[in-house]
Design a protein around this motif. Structure first.
Motif, mmCIF file in Angstrom:
data_model
loop_
_atom_site.group_PDB
_atom_site.id
_atom_site.type_symbol
_atom_site.label_atom_id
_atom_site.label_comp_id
_atom_site.label_asym_id
_atom_site.label_seq_id
_atom_site.Cartn_x
_atom_site.Cartn_y
_atom_site.Cartn_z
ATOM 1 N N ASP A 78 -9.995 -23.865 8.378
ATOM 2 C CA ASP A 78 -10.779 -22.706 7.932
ATOM 3 C C ASP A 78 -10.146 -21.399 8.404
ATOM 4 N N THR A 80 -6.943 -20.822 9.316
ATOM 5 C CA THR A 80 -5.667 -20.542 8.648
ATOM 6 C C THR A 80 -5.883 -20.161 7.186
ATOM 7 N N ALA A 81 -6.904 -20.725 6.539
ATOM 8 C CA ALA A 81 -7.209 -20.337 5.155
ATOM 9 C C ALA A 81 -7.635 -18.872 5.095
ATOM 10 N N ARG A 82 -8.430 -18.442 6.058
ATOM 11 C CA ARG A 82 -8.856 -17.034 6.083
ATOM 12 C C ARG A 82 -7.671 -16.106 6.354
ATOM 13 N N ARG A 84 -4.565 -16.732 5.585
ATOM 14 C CA ARG A 84 -3.722 -16.766 4.385
ATOM 15 C C ARG A 84 -4.220 -15.770 3.344
ATOM 16 N N GLU A 85 -5.515 -15.508 3.324
ATOM 17 C CA GLU A 85 -6.097 -14.570 2.358
ATOM 18 C C GLU A 85 -5.875 -13.105 2.739
ATOM 19 N N ARG A 86 -5.496 -12.850 3.977
ATOM 20 C CA ARG A 86 -5.272 -11.467 4.421
ATOM 21 C C ARG A 86 -3.809 -11.097 4.164
ATOM 22 N N PRO A 87 -3.572 -10.115 3.309
ATOM 23 C CA PRO A 87 -2.190 -9.793 2.936
ATOM 24 C C PRO A 87 -1.328 -9.296 4.102
ATOM 25 N N GLN A 116 -7.547 -5.691 12.514
ATOM 26 C CA GLN A 116 -7.352 -7.139 12.369
ATOM 27 C C GLN A 116 -7.661 -7.866 13.675
#
Length: 148
Positions: A78, A80-82, A84-87, A116
């Motif tokens: 969860d 790492t998925a979040r 990955r969504e942050r540019p 961040q």
């Protein structure tokens, strides 16, 4: 031969991502139609996932930060998925050891980095956050040696 040719094709594209099929064929001593078929197969198999420009973030005024997170293993996917969504995060790894997530971020300024970090500290799935600012990028984004 296909695995060797595939590596040569990928290596040629690493050297020049804008190379056309005839140029890659010439660089690999292969026939253009064969290179085209191998490129299509590499794309279909997910080996080549896209084509992009390599950017010198320092010259654009961005700063680089290395962020290590301790995350419980049941939440690591969860988190790492979040990320990955942050540019801002250009690299995210799941790791073994005390820091289970390693991320490299590119930030416009100190305020962007601080925002961040604030979000990461507030994330209930993140136990600890360890950050290092990169003073100088010596080498980044260069491909490994792929040719036989």
């Amino acid at each position: 031969m296909t695995e060797s040719l595939d590596r040569q094709v990928v290596a040629a594209l690493f050297r020049d991502g804008r190379a056309d099929v005839p140029s890659v064929a010439e660089a690999t001593d292969a026939v253009a139609t064969t290179v085209q078929k191998r490129l299509r197969a590499l794309e279909d198999d997910g080996v080549i996932t896209g084509y992009t420009a390599r950017v010198d973030y320092d010259r654009l005024g961005y700063r680089t930060a290395i962020i290590r997170l301790a995350v419980d293993l049941d939440a690591i996917d969860d988190v790492t998925a979040r990320l990955r969504e942050r540019p801002e995060f250009v690299t995210v790894y799941q790791m073994s050891g005390p820091s289970t997530v390693f991320a490299v971020g590119k930030f416009e300024d100190d305020a962007a980095l601080a925002a961040q970090l604030h979000d990461l500290h507030d994330d209930p799935d993140v136990r600890t956050v360890d950050t290092s600012s990169v003073r100088s990028v010596v080498r980044e984004g260069d491909p490994p040696a792929l040719e036989d």
